[in-house]
Structure formats: C-alpha cells, structure tokens
Design a protein around this motif. Sequence first.
Motif, PDB file in Angstrom:
ATOM      1  N   ASP A 108       0.811  -1.214   0.000  1.00  0.00           N
ATOM      2  CA  ASP A 108       0.000   0.000   0.000  1.00  0.00           C
ATOM      3  C   ASP A 108       0.848   1.270   0.000  1.00  0.00           C
ATOM      4  O   ASP A 108       0.348   2.351  -0.322  1.00  0.00           O
ATOM      5  N   GLN A 109       2.136   1.160   0.354  1.00  0.00           N
ATOM      6  CA  GLN A 109       3.016   2.332   0.379  1.00  0.00           C
ATOM      7  C   GLN A 109       3.598   2.667  -0.993  1.00  0.00           C
ATOM      8  O   GLN A 109       4.254   3.710  -1.145  1.00  0.00           O
ATOM      9  N   SER A 110       3.392   1.790  -1.979  1.00  0.00           N
ATOM     10  CA  SER A 110       3.886   2.069  -3.329  1.00  0.00           C
ATOM     11  C   SER A 110       3.136   3.252  -3.938  1.00  0.00           C
ATOM     12  O   SER A 110       2.000   3.557  -3.571  1.00  0.00           O
ATOM     13  N   ARG A 111       3.784   3.903  -4.914  1.00  0.00           N
ATOM     14  CA  ARG A 111       3.140   5.052  -5.562  1.00  0.00           C
ATOM     15  C   ARG A 111       1.941   4.618  -6.394  1.00  0.00           C
ATOM     16  O   ARG A 111       0.935   5.332  -6.486  1.00  0.00           O
ATOM     17  N   ASN A 112       2.060   3.441  -7.025  1.00  0.00           N
ATOM     18  CA  ASN A 112       0.948   2.874  -7.800  1.00  0.00           C
ATOM     19  C   ASN A 112       0.907   1.370  -7.578  1.00  0.00           C
ATOM     20  O   ASN A 112       1.963   0.728  -7.424  1.00  0.00           O
ATOM     21  N   VAL A 113      -0.303   0.811  -7.557  1.00  0.00           N
ATOM     22  CA  VAL A 113      -0.468  -0.630  -7.346  1.00  0.00           C
ATOM     23  C   VAL A 113      -1.358  -1.196  -8.445  1.00  0.00           C
ATOM     24  O   VAL A 113      -2.433  -0.645  -8.733  1.00  0.00           O
ATOM     25  N   LEU A 114      -0.895  -2.284  -9.060  1.00  0.00           N
ATOM     26  CA  LEU A 114      -1.696  -3.035 -10.026  1.00  0.00           C
ATOM     27  C   LEU A 114      -1.946  -4.427  -9.441  1.00  0.00           C
ATOM     28  O   LEU A 114      -1.021  -5.068  -8.936  1.00  0.00           O
ATOM     29  N   VAL A 115      -3.182  -4.890  -9.519  1.00  0.00           N
ATOM     30  CA  VAL A 115      -3.542  -6.198  -8.970  1.00  0.00           C
ATOM     31  C   VAL A 115      -4.185  -7.043 -10.059  1.00  0.00           C
ATOM     32  O   VAL A 115      -5.214  -6.653 -10.623  1.00  0.00           O
ATOM     33  N   ILE A 116      -3.561  -8.176 -10.370  1.00  0.00           N
ATOM     34  CA  ILE A 116      -4.164  -9.127 -11.310  1.00  0.00           C
ATOM     35  C   ILE A 116      -4.929 -10.158 -10.491  1.00  0.00           C
ATOM     36  O   ILE A 116      -4.358 -10.844  -9.647  1.00  0.00           O
ATOM     37  N   LYS A 117      -6.221 -10.259 -10.753  1.00  0.00           N
ATOM     38  CA  LYS A 117      -7.093 -11.108  -9.953  1.00  0.00           C
ATOM     39  C   LYS A 117      -8.239 -11.614 -10.807  1.00  0.00           C
ATOM     40  O   LYS A 117      -8.728 -10.900 -11.681  1.00  0.00           O
ATOM     41  N   ARG A 118      -8.669 -12.839 -10.546  1.00  0.00           N
ATOM     42  CA  ARG A 118      -9.764 -13.413 -11.335  1.00  0.00           C
ATOM     43  C   ARG A 118     -11.084 -12.672 -11.105  1.00  0.00           C
ATOM     44  O   ARG A 118     -11.859 -12.469 -12.029  1.00  0.00           O
ATOM     45  N   GLY A 119     -11.348 -12.339  -9.824  1.00  0.00           N
ATOM     46  CA  GLY A 119     -12.622 -11.689  -9.497  1.00  0.00           C
ATOM     47  C   GLY A 119     -12.474 -10.810  -8.279  1.00  0.00           C
ATOM     48  O   GLY A 119     -11.366 -10.448  -7.885  1.00  0.00           O
ATOM     49  N   GLN A 120     -13.597 -10.481  -7.651  1.00  0.00           N
ATOM     50  CA  GLN A 120     -13.577  -9.543  -6.532  1.00  0.00           C
ATOM     51  C   GLN A 120     -13.707 -10.240  -5.185  1.00  0.00           C
ATOM     52  O   GLN A 120     -13.987  -9.595  -4.178  1.00  0.00           O
ATOM     53  N   GLY A 121     -13.501 -11.537  -5.124  1.00  0.00           N
ATOM     54  CA  GLY A 121     -13.660 -12.272  -3.874  1.00  0.00           C
ATOM     55  C   GLY A 121     -12.576 -11.955  -2.854  1.00  0.00           C
ATOM     56  O   GLY A 121     -11.516 -11.437  -3.178  1.00  0.00           O
ATOM     57  N   ALA A 122     -12.874 -12.297  -1.582  1.00  0.00           N
ATOM     58  CA  ALA A 122     -11.923 -12.091  -0.496  1.00  0.00           C
ATOM     59  C   ALA A 122     -10.886 -13.216  -0.508  1.00  0.00           C
ATOM     60  O   ALA A 122     -11.002 -14.196  -1.250  1.00  0.00           O
ATOM     61  N   GLY A 123      -9.876 -13.086   0.339  1.00  0.00           N
ATOM     62  CA  GLY A 123      -8.837 -14.099   0.428  1.00  0.00           C
ATOM     63  C   GLY A 123      -9.280 -15.278   1.272  1.00  0.00           C
ATOM     64  O   GLY A 123     -10.449 -15.403   1.652  1.00  0.00           O
ATOM     65  N   PHE A 124      -8.322 -16.170   1.633  1.00  0.00           N
ATOM     66  CA  PHE A 124      -8.647 -17.362   2.405  1.00  0.00           C
ATOM     67  C   PHE A 124      -9.227 -17.018   3.772  1.00  0.00           C
ATOM     68  O   PHE A 124     -10.002 -17.769   4.334  1.00  0.00           O
ATOM     69  N   SER A 125      -8.838 -15.866   4.315  1.00  0.00           N
ATOM     70  CA  SER A 125      -9.329 -15.479   5.636  1.00  0.00           C
ATOM     71  C   SER A 125     -10.779 -15.022   5.591  1.00  0.00           C
ATOM     72  O   SER A 125     -11.424 -14.900   6.625  1.00  0.00           O
ATOM     73  N   GLY A 126     -11.291 -14.734   4.401  1.00  0.00           N
ATOM     74  CA  GLY A 126     -12.635 -14.202   4.278  1.00  0.00           C
ATOM     75  C   GLY A 126     -12.718 -12.718   4.549  1.00  0.00           C
ATOM     76  O   GLY A 126     -13.809 -12.150   4.641  1.00  0.00           O
ATOM     77  N   VAL A 127     -11.560 -12.052   4.659  1.00  0.00           N
ATOM     78  CA  VAL A 127     -11.509 -10.621   4.960  1.00  0.00           C
ATOM     79  C   VAL A 127     -11.334  -9.840   3.668  1.00  0.00           C
ATOM     80  O   VAL A 127     -10.458 -10.151   2.859  1.00  0.00           O
ATOM     81  N   GLU A 128     -12.165  -8.818   3.474  1.00  0.00           N
ATOM     82  CA  GLU A 128     -12.030  -7.964   2.300  1.00  0.00           C
ATOM     83  C   GLU A 128     -10.683  -7.240   2.339  1.00  0.00           C
ATOM     84  O   GLU A 128     -10.233  -6.785   3.394  1.00  0.00           O
ATOM     85  N   ASN A 129     -10.047  -7.129   1.181  1.00  0.00           N
ATOM     86  CA  ASN A 129      -8.727  -6.515   1.101  1.00  0.00           C
ATOM     87  C   ASN A 129      -8.860  -5.015   0.840  1.00  0.00           C
ATOM     88  O   ASN A 129      -9.275  -4.599  -0.247  1.00  0.00           O
ATOM     89  N   HIS A 130      -8.519  -4.218   1.835  1.00  0.00           N
ATOM     90  CA  HIS A 130      -8.624  -2.759   1.707  1.00  0.00           C
ATOM     91  C   HIS A 130      -7.653  -2.205   0.671  1.00  0.00           C
ATOM     92  O   HIS A 130      -7.863  -1.093   0.165  1.00  0.00           O
ATOM     93  N   LEU A 131      -6.600  -2.961   0.351  1.00  0.00           N
ATOM     94  CA  LEU A 131      -5.643  -2.513  -0.663  1.00  0.00           C
ATOM     95  C   LEU A 131      -6.343  -2.267  -2.000  1.00  0.00           C
ATOM     96  O   LEU A 131      -6.021  -1.325  -2.726  1.00  0.00           O
ATOM     97  N   PHE A 132      -7.316  -3.124  -2.314  1.00  0.00           N
ATOM     98  CA  PHE A 132      -7.982  -3.055  -3.606  1.00  0.00           C
ATOM     99  C   PHE A 132      -8.824  -1.781  -3.769  1.00  0.00           C
ATOM    100  O   PHE A 132      -9.196  -1.423  -4.892  1.00  0.00           O
ATOM    101  N   TYR A 133      -9.146  -1.119  -2.667  1.00  0.00           N
ATOM    102  CA  TYR A 133     -10.024   0.052  -2.713  1.00  0.00           C
ATOM    103  C   TYR A 133      -9.268   1.366  -2.599  1.00  0.00           C
ATOM    104  O   TYR A 133      -9.886   2.431  -2.613  1.00  0.00           O
ATOM    105  N   LEU A 134      -7.935   1.310  -2.478  1.00  0.00           N
ATOM    106  CA  LEU A 134      -7.155   2.537  -2.351  1.00  0.00           C
ATOM    107  C   LEU A 134      -7.165   3.321  -3.664  1.00  0.00           C
ATOM    108  O   LEU A 134      -7.303   2.752  -4.751  1.00  0.00           O
ATOM    109  N   ASP A 135      -6.974   4.631  -3.562  1.00  0.00           N
ATOM    110  CA  ASP A 135      -7.044   5.497  -4.743  1.00  0.00           C
ATOM    111  C   ASP A 135      -5.977   5.158  -5.785  1.00  0.00           C
ATOM    112  O   ASP A 135      -6.213   5.320  -6.991  1.00  0.00           O
ATOM    113  N   HIS A 136      -4.822   4.699  -5.341  1.00  0.00           N
ATOM    114  CA  HIS A 136      -3.736   4.441  -6.288  1.00  0.00           C
ATOM    115  C   HIS A 136      -3.654   2.976  -6.706  1.00  0.00           C
ATOM    116  O   HIS A 136      -2.652   2.544  -7.271  1.00  0.00           O
TER     117      HIS A 136
END
Length: 462
Positions: free
Chosen positions: A412-440
């Motif tokens: 999350d501290q990077s200037r820009n983040v790209l995420v390759i993902k099949r869909g919008q599901g949560a991880g194994f923990s079942g917790v939504e990833n706040h990284l995916f919703y950051l502005d950058h």
Amino acid sequence: MNWLVETGYFAAAVVFILGLKRMSHPTTARSGIHWAGIAMVVATLLTFLHPQIDGRYGLMLLAIVIGGGIAWYSGKKVAMTDMPQMIAIYNGMGGGAAAAIAAVELMRMSDNPALIEEHGSLALWLGVLGAMIGAIAFSGSIVAWAKLDGRIKKAMHFPSQQLINMIVLALTVYLGVVIAAVEPSSSLVLVFFGLALLFGVLLALPIGGADMPVIISLFNALTGLAVAMEGFVLGNAAMIIAGTVVGAAGTLLTQLMAKAMNRPIRNVLFKQFGGASSGEQSEIEGSMKASDPMDAAVQLAFAERVIIVPGYGLAVAQAQHKVWEMVELLGERGVEVRFAIHPVAGRMPGHMNVLLAEAGVPYDMIADLDEINNDFETTDVTLVIGANDVVNPVAKSDPASPLYGMPILNVDQSRNVLVIKRGQGAGFSGVENHLFYLDHTHMVYGDGQKVVGDMITALKTL
C-alpha cells in the motif's frame, strides 16, 4: 562388520546434515539436495551389510524397486503447481514408515514378551510415542494432500469438533500408556493405531488453505521426530540423527510460519482462520477501479522501479514463465524489477521461490519480506499477482480484523499498485482486502497467464 556399518551411518548422517544446511539458501539448495540424496543412498546400501538383516535381501530390493520406481515416475511427471501436494504425500509416507516400523516391533513384543527386556523400557516408551506421532503425521498428511489436490474442497467443521478431538487424543494416549506400562497386546496395539490415525484425520480436516504452510511444516516435524524415536528402538544411529535434524528443522520452520501469520500454533490447530473477530471491522472506503492490460503495461513500461508480488493465484494460472518473459522486456527498457516473497505465500514454505526458480528468475531478484518491505515507498509500481491476505493493510491498522498483527508486505506504500485477480472475492481469511479500494490501486481482472500475456503484447507495441 557392525563397526563398519555404524561408522558409515555416522558419516552419512553428517553429510545429510551438511546437505540440509545447504538447502537453506537458494544458490546452494540444488547441491544440498544432491548431498542429502547421496547420504541416503549410502545409508541404504550400508543396511544390506547390517548383521540383523539375516538374508532378507529380496524383500529389501523389492521395496526399493517399487518405492523408487513410483517416486521416480511421479517426480518426473509432477507439475510445479502440484508440488505442495507431492511434498505433503511424501512427508506422510515418512510418518507412515515410522509408524509401520513401530507396529512391527510392538506386535513382535506382544507375541514374545522377552523382547521387552531386550529392548528396554525406555525404547518401548519411545517406540509407542513414535508410533503415535508417525501415525498422526501419516493420516494428517494424507488429508493435507487431499485438500491441496482439490479432492477435499474446503475446511470441514462439525459440532463439538474440538471436544471430540480431545477425547480421541486422550484415548490414544491412554492406550499408549497401557501398552508401554502394562502389556503390548495385539488387540490394544491395533486399536491404538486406529485411534492415532483417526486423530490425524480429525486434526487436519478443519485446517483451511491459508494455514496449509504451517500444517505441512508441523507434520514434517512430527515425521522427523517419529523416525528418530523408531531409530532409537532399532538402535539405528542414522535414523536417530537424520530424524532429529528433520524434526528440529521442521519445528523451527513451523514456528517461523506461524510467526509470519501472527498466529500461535494452537490457533492454527484449534481455531478456524478468519473466525469471529473481537469487534466490528473497519468499513471499506472507496471503490475498486478496473484497468486493462494495455494501461497496466504502460504504467510498468514507464516506471523506474517495479516490485512484483506473487501469490497462489500465480501458481494456479501457471503464469510464472509469462511473468519472467515480461520482466525481461521491462529490463530491456531499463526498468528495475524485483520480486517480493511473503513467508506464507502459496501452499507450502518456499512455494513461490520454487515457481520462480522454475521460470529461471535469478536468485538476486527475489527478496523476502524483511529485505524488501522498506523499499515499497520508493517503488513506482507494485504488481500483485494472485496474492491477497499477505498484502492486506488492515493487518496493520484494524485491531478488530482477524489479520491484525500479521506481518504483511507494505504494498500500500507504493506510488501505484496493479492487482491481477480473477474476481472480486476475499482471500482465504474471508476478509475484504482494503488494498484493492485505495485510490492508487487498479484491478486487472482475468486469468493471470492470459492477462500477463496481453501485457507482454502491449509492451512490444510501445
């Protein structure tokens, strides 16, 4: 002749330890495997000279041919993405072998009580303990293999599960004490092994995918301890030394894996990962912003520093070769690229390292969490491929989250983040990833191999 065998066993054990030491670093891991393999071959050949073999060479050769043939064939055919389940099943075979040795010795003692005095009371106690540990490691590893191979689709829970587990364990320990302290009767030995095998199954059934690296390390440690104990029963120095080293290494690795997840071993075994939290988790602000492979390729092409974070999704998509092809193209453009590996990324310790090594990624481009975490804030673009919980910033900020306190990669501290993902599901923990919703942060949806392939095509046109 016996002194020659024992001396050879000791020398083989020393070489095995040196090989294990060399396995601790990627640059020497291959030679370490060769050293350990040579030591095992020498120890096996020396066994043919052991006085207690008493001419049973045919059975030994048959076992070596069958076991070695299956291992050689499966080792040649297995895909790198299937390596975790192969490790699990082979580890289980080690525990099963130790339990089988114990079963033979205990059944012999039940038929001939005089052998108890010959072995000694300590050997009997260690034999029973090794039998229990080996049987648990065997059946638990089989369940772990079935989960990793997709034959068991999810963690299995049922009412009063932990109570039932404790009852089965208590009965197993009780029968073990009776066998060691009173009499190793054949019927008690059979029930004892049945309960130990059942407990191994019950122990592994509720373990979720996120905890698999920890549980595989734990079963590896149990297998080593079982081998060492049965080595004491047989008076085999090679088994004692090798089993002790493997058990110690597995125990340390288990502790490191649990620390990397900020979860005590007892929670891994007796508490579902991502269960009820202590309070309300923080709400997610913002929204996911979709991007396409062309835009992602442009960002990477004009960056100075890029960090790639691989996860289990990369393994599922078998995208490691495409990723390396893309990295080579970026290198030609003068982009500095490194890989960041979280200790529990994937399904076994070192899973991501193995995949990247298969693709030919140089070792000096791969860094672990402690080495690279401070570099994210000076990174232009971080590309996350298939990782989820290990990059979730709530682990640092939300005490109510099940992930809180877990060391994560500071993506999350990077200037820009790209995420390759099949869909919008949560991880194994079942917790939504706040990284995916950051502005950058921008999401590139699709199969990892296809998306990276499209990015490569786009890079070639720039």
